[in-house]
Design a protein around this motif. Structure first.
Motif, short mmCIF file in Angstrom:
data_model
loop_
_atom_site.label_atom_id
_atom_site.label_comp_id
_atom_site.label_asym_id
_atom_site.label_seq_id
_atom_site.Cartn_x
_atom_site.Cartn_y
_atom_site.Cartn_z
N PHE A 55 -39.69 -26.32 -22.07
CA PHE A 55 -40.67 -26.43 -20.99
C PHE A 55 -41.11 -25.07 -20.46
O PHE A 55 -42.17 -24.95 -19.89
CB PHE A 55 -40.12 -27.30 -19.86
N ASN A 56 -40.30 -24.03 -20.58
CA ASN A 56 -40.68 -22.67 -20.20
C ASN A 56 -41.21 -22.60 -18.77
O ASN A 56 -42.24 -21.99 -18.51
CB ASN A 56 -41.72 -22.13 -21.20
N LEU A 57 -40.51 -23.22 -17.84
CA LEU A 57 -40.96 -23.26 -16.46
C LEU A 57 -40.52 -22.01 -15.70
O LEU A 57 -39.39 -21.57 -15.81
CB LEU A 57 -40.42 -24.50 -15.77
N LYS A 58 -41.45 -21.46 -14.92
CA LYS A 58 -41.15 -20.29 -14.11
C LYS A 58 -41.19 -20.63 -12.62
O LYS A 58 -40.25 -20.38 -11.89
CB LYS A 58 -42.15 -19.18 -14.42
N LYS A 59 -42.30 -21.19 -12.17
CA LYS A 59 -42.47 -21.57 -10.77
C LYS A 59 -43.12 -22.94 -10.71
O LYS A 59 -44.31 -23.07 -10.47
CB LYS A 59 -43.34 -20.54 -10.05
N PRO A 60 -42.33 -23.99 -10.91
CA PRO A 60 -42.90 -25.33 -11.02
C PRO A 60 -43.36 -25.92 -9.68
O PRO A 60 -42.85 -25.59 -8.62
CB PRO A 60 -41.76 -26.16 -11.59
N THR A 61 -44.35 -26.78 -9.80
CA THR A 61 -44.80 -27.61 -8.70
C THR A 61 -44.61 -29.05 -9.13
O THR A 61 -45.03 -29.44 -10.22
CB THR A 61 -46.29 -27.34 -8.37
N LEU A 62 -43.96 -29.85 -8.29
CA LEU A 62 -43.67 -31.25 -8.61
C LEU A 62 -44.50 -32.14 -7.70
O LEU A 62 -44.46 -31.99 -6.48
CB LEU A 62 -42.19 -31.56 -8.39
N THR A 63 -45.24 -33.06 -8.31
CA THR A 63 -46.01 -34.03 -7.54
C THR A 63 -45.79 -35.42 -8.11
O THR A 63 -45.38 -35.57 -9.26
CB THR A 63 -47.53 -33.72 -7.58
N THR A 64 -46.07 -36.42 -7.30
CA THR A 64 -45.95 -37.81 -7.74
C THR A 64 -46.89 -38.66 -6.89
O THR A 64 -47.51 -38.16 -5.96
CB THR A 64 -44.49 -38.32 -7.62
N VAL A 65 -46.97 -39.92 -7.24
CA VAL A 65 -47.76 -40.87 -6.45
C VAL A 65 -46.78 -41.87 -5.84
O VAL A 65 -46.05 -42.54 -6.57
CB VAL A 65 -48.81 -41.60 -7.32
N LEU A 66 -46.75 -41.92 -4.52
CA LEU A 66 -45.89 -42.85 -3.80
C LEU A 66 -46.74 -43.69 -2.86
O LEU A 66 -47.53 -43.14 -2.08
CB LEU A 66 -44.83 -42.11 -2.99
N SER A 67 -46.63 -44.99 -2.96
CA SER A 67 -47.41 -45.93 -2.14
C SER A 67 -48.91 -45.65 -2.24
O SER A 67 -49.62 -45.70 -1.25
CB SER A 67 -46.96 -45.85 -0.68
N GLY A 68 -49.36 -45.30 -3.43
CA GLY A 68 -50.78 -45.08 -3.66
C GLY A 68 -51.30 -43.74 -3.21
O GLY A 68 -52.50 -43.47 -3.29
N GLU A 69 -50.44 -42.85 -2.74
CA GLU A 69 -50.87 -41.53 -2.27
C GLU A 69 -50.22 -40.43 -3.07
O GLU A 69 -49.03 -40.51 -3.40
CB GLU A 69 -50.50 -41.35 -0.80
N ASN A 70 -51.00 -39.37 -3.38
CA ASN A 70 -50.42 -38.20 -4.03
C ASN A 70 -49.49 -37.51 -3.06
O ASN A 70 -49.81 -37.35 -1.89
CB ASN A 70 -51.52 -37.23 -4.47
N ARG A 71 -48.33 -37.10 -3.57
CA ARG A 71 -47.36 -36.45 -2.71
C ARG A 71 -46.75 -35.26 -3.44
O ARG A 71 -46.25 -35.39 -4.56
CB ARG A 71 -46.27 -37.46 -2.34
N THR A 72 -46.80 -34.11 -2.81
CA THR A 72 -46.19 -32.91 -3.37
C THR A 72 -44.73 -32.90 -2.97
O THR A 72 -44.39 -32.93 -1.79
CB THR A 72 -46.89 -31.64 -2.84
N LEU A 73 -43.85 -32.86 -3.97
CA LEU A 73 -42.41 -32.89 -3.72
C LEU A 73 -41.84 -31.49 -3.56
O LEU A 73 -40.93 -31.27 -2.76
CB LEU A 73 -41.70 -33.59 -4.87
N TYR A 74 -42.36 -30.56 -4.35
CA TYR A 74 -41.85 -29.19 -4.31
C TYR A 74 -42.90 -28.26 -4.89
O TYR A 74 -43.58 -28.61 -5.86
CB TYR A 74 -40.54 -29.08 -5.09
N MET A 75 -43.04 -27.08 -4.28
CA MET A 75 -43.98 -26.08 -4.77
C MET A 75 -43.32 -24.73 -4.62
O MET A 75 -43.01 -24.30 -3.50
CB MET A 75 -45.29 -26.14 -3.97
N SER A 76 -43.06 -24.05 -5.72
CA SER A 76 -42.31 -22.79 -5.65
C SER A 76 -43.19 -21.55 -5.72
O SER A 76 -42.71 -20.45 -5.49
CB SER A 76 -41.27 -22.74 -6.76
N ASN A 77 -44.48 -21.70 -6.02
CA ASN A 77 -45.30 -20.50 -6.19
C ASN A 77 -45.95 -20.00 -4.89
O ASN A 77 -46.51 -18.93 -4.86
CB ASN A 77 -46.35 -20.70 -7.28
#
Length: 149
Positions: free
Chosen positions: A84-106
Protein backbone atom coordinates in the motif's frame (compact mmCIF):
# COMPACT_ATOMS: atom_id res chain seq x y z
CA UNK A 1 6.42 19.18 -34.47
CA UNK A 2 2.63 18.80 -34.67
CA UNK A 3 2.66 17.90 -38.35
CA UNK A 4 5.37 15.27 -37.88
CA UNK A 5 3.50 13.78 -34.91
CA UNK A 6 0.30 13.60 -36.96
CA UNK A 7 2.17 12.00 -39.84
CA UNK A 8 3.72 9.42 -37.50
CA UNK A 9 0.33 8.51 -36.03
CA UNK A 10 -1.22 8.27 -39.51
CA UNK A 11 1.63 6.03 -40.70
CA UNK A 12 1.20 3.78 -37.66
CA UNK A 13 -2.56 3.51 -38.34
CA UNK A 14 -1.98 2.56 -41.98
CA UNK A 15 0.65 0.02 -40.96
CA UNK A 16 -1.76 -1.57 -38.47
CA UNK A 17 -4.52 -1.69 -41.12
CA UNK A 18 -2.19 -3.50 -43.51
CA UNK A 19 -1.18 -5.96 -40.80
CA UNK A 20 -4.83 -6.74 -40.06
CA UNK A 21 -5.83 -6.93 -43.74
CA UNK A 22 -2.97 -9.22 -44.76
CA UNK A 23 -2.53 -11.15 -41.50
CA UNK A 24 1.17 -10.98 -42.24
CA UNK A 25 2.38 -9.78 -38.85
CA UNK A 26 1.16 -9.54 -35.27
CA UNK A 27 -0.90 -6.42 -34.88
CA UNK A 28 -0.88 -3.85 -32.11
CA UNK A 29 -2.75 -4.99 -29.02
CA UNK A 30 -2.81 -2.09 -26.57
CA UNK A 31 0.53 -0.29 -26.44
CA UNK A 32 3.01 1.17 -28.93
CA UNK A 33 6.24 3.03 -28.29
CA UNK A 34 7.71 5.28 -30.97
CA UNK A 35 11.35 6.33 -30.76
CA UNK A 36 12.77 8.72 -33.34
CA UNK A 37 16.15 9.43 -31.76
CA UNK A 38 18.40 7.17 -33.87
CA UNK A 39 16.19 6.31 -36.81
CA UNK A 40 12.65 5.05 -36.46
CA UNK A 41 11.88 2.26 -34.03
CA UNK A 42 8.49 0.99 -32.94
CA UNK A 43 7.71 -1.71 -30.45
CA UNK A 44 4.31 -3.13 -29.59
CA UNK A 45 3.42 -5.38 -26.70
CA UNK A 46 0.39 -6.30 -24.68
CA UNK A 47 0.23 -4.73 -21.24
CA UNK A 48 -1.20 -7.08 -18.67
CA UNK A 49 -2.99 -6.13 -15.51
CA UNK A 50 -3.18 -7.75 -12.10
CA UNK A 51 -6.76 -8.07 -10.96
CA UNK A 52 -5.96 -6.76 -7.47
CA UNK A 53 -3.46 -4.07 -8.48
CA UNK A 54 -3.81 -0.97 -6.32
CA UNK A 55 -2.63 1.38 -9.04
CA UNK A 56 -4.90 0.41 -11.90
CA UNK A 57 -7.89 -1.48 -10.52
CA UNK A 58 -10.70 -0.32 -8.35
CA UNK A 59 -11.31 -3.63 -6.64
CA UNK A 60 -12.12 -3.56 -2.97
CA UNK A 61 -9.51 -5.03 -0.65
CA UNK A 62 -11.06 -7.29 2.00
CA UNK A 63 -9.69 -7.22 5.54
CA UNK A 64 -10.91 -9.13 8.59
CA UNK A 65 -11.43 -7.28 11.85
CA UNK A 66 -13.75 -7.68 14.81
CA UNK A 67 -16.00 -4.86 15.95
CA UNK A 68 -13.92 -4.68 19.15
CA UNK A 69 -10.74 -3.77 17.22
CA UNK A 70 -9.64 -0.14 17.31
CA UNK A 71 -9.19 2.08 14.27
CA UNK A 72 -5.47 2.25 15.15
CA UNK A 73 -5.20 -1.51 14.51
CA UNK A 74 -6.64 -0.98 11.02
CA UNK A 75 -4.25 1.91 10.35
CA UNK A 76 -1.27 -0.14 11.56
CA UNK A 77 -2.25 -3.11 9.40
CA UNK A 78 -2.56 -1.12 6.19
CA UNK A 79 0.53 0.94 7.09
CA UNK A 80 2.70 -2.15 7.61
CA UNK A 81 1.64 -3.74 4.34
CA UNK A 82 4.32 -2.81 1.81
CA UNK A 83 1.89 -3.10 -1.09
CA UNK A 84 0.00 0.00 0.00
CA UNK A 85 2.99 2.37 0.43
CA UNK A 86 1.07 4.69 2.75
CA UNK A 87 2.76 7.79 4.11
CA UNK A 88 0.02 10.11 5.41
CA UNK A 89 -3.32 8.34 5.01
CA UNK A 90 -6.77 9.83 5.21
CA UNK A 91 -9.58 7.45 6.20
CA UNK A 92 -13.18 8.13 5.24
CA UNK A 93 -16.38 6.11 5.25
CA UNK A 94 -20.13 6.48 4.84
CA UNK A 95 -22.13 6.17 8.06
CA UNK A 96 -25.91 6.61 8.12
CA UNK A 97 -25.81 7.98 4.57
CA UNK A 98 -23.24 10.68 5.36
CA UNK A 99 -19.57 10.91 4.43
CA UNK A 100 -17.45 10.87 7.55
CA UNK A 101 -13.73 11.51 7.88
CA UNK A 102 -12.29 9.11 10.45
CA UNK A 103 -8.67 10.23 10.38
CA UNK A 104 -6.53 12.68 8.41
CA UNK A 105 -2.78 12.76 8.99
CA UNK A 106 -1.63 15.26 6.36
CA UNK A 107 -3.13 18.37 8.02
CA UNK A 108 -1.90 19.00 11.58
CA UNK A 109 -5.10 20.61 12.87
CA UNK A 110 -7.34 17.88 11.40
CA UNK A 111 -5.00 15.17 12.67
CA UNK A 112 -5.21 16.61 16.19
CA UNK A 113 -9.01 16.84 16.01
CA UNK A 114 -9.49 13.31 14.64
CA UNK A 115 -6.75 11.54 16.66
CA UNK A 116 -9.25 10.37 19.35
CA UNK A 117 -10.95 8.22 16.66
CA UNK A 118 -7.83 6.03 16.54
CA UNK A 119 -8.57 4.82 20.08
CA UNK A 120 -12.22 4.06 19.34
CA UNK A 121 -13.39 0.57 18.42
CA UNK A 122 -15.25 -0.10 15.20
CA UNK A 123 -18.37 -0.61 17.29
CA UNK A 124 -17.96 2.83 18.90
CA UNK A 125 -17.53 4.29 15.41
CA UNK A 126 -20.87 2.64 14.48
CA UNK A 127 -19.34 0.28 11.93
CA UNK A 128 -21.28 -2.72 10.69
CA UNK A 129 -20.01 -5.90 9.06
CA UNK A 130 -19.13 -5.13 5.45
CA UNK A 131 -18.38 -1.46 6.18
CA UNK A 132 -16.23 0.13 3.49
CA UNK A 133 -13.34 2.46 4.37
CA UNK A 134 -11.74 4.58 1.67
CA UNK A 135 -8.07 5.41 2.12
CA UNK A 136 -6.38 8.22 0.23
CA UNK A 137 -2.70 8.99 0.49
CA UNK A 138 -0.07 11.04 -1.38
CA UNK A 139 1.89 7.78 -1.92
CA UNK A 140 -1.03 6.09 -3.72
CA UNK A 141 -2.41 7.51 -6.97
CA UNK A 142 -5.97 6.33 -6.53
CA UNK A 143 -8.17 5.84 -3.45
CA UNK A 144 -8.01 2.34 -2.00
CA UNK A 145 -11.29 0.79 -0.86
CA UNK A 146 -11.26 -1.65 2.06
CA UNK A 147 -14.22 -3.77 3.03
CA UNK A 148 -14.14 -4.82 6.66
CA UNK A 149 -15.54 -8.22 7.50
Amino acid sequence: AVASTNATIAAACVTECLKIATSAYNYLDNYMMFNNVDGVYTFAFSSERKENCLACSRCTQELSFSLSDKLQVFLDKIGDDTGFNLKKPTLTTVLSGENRTLYMSNLAQMEETLRPNLEKTFKELEFVSGQEVVVTDPGVKMPVHFKLS
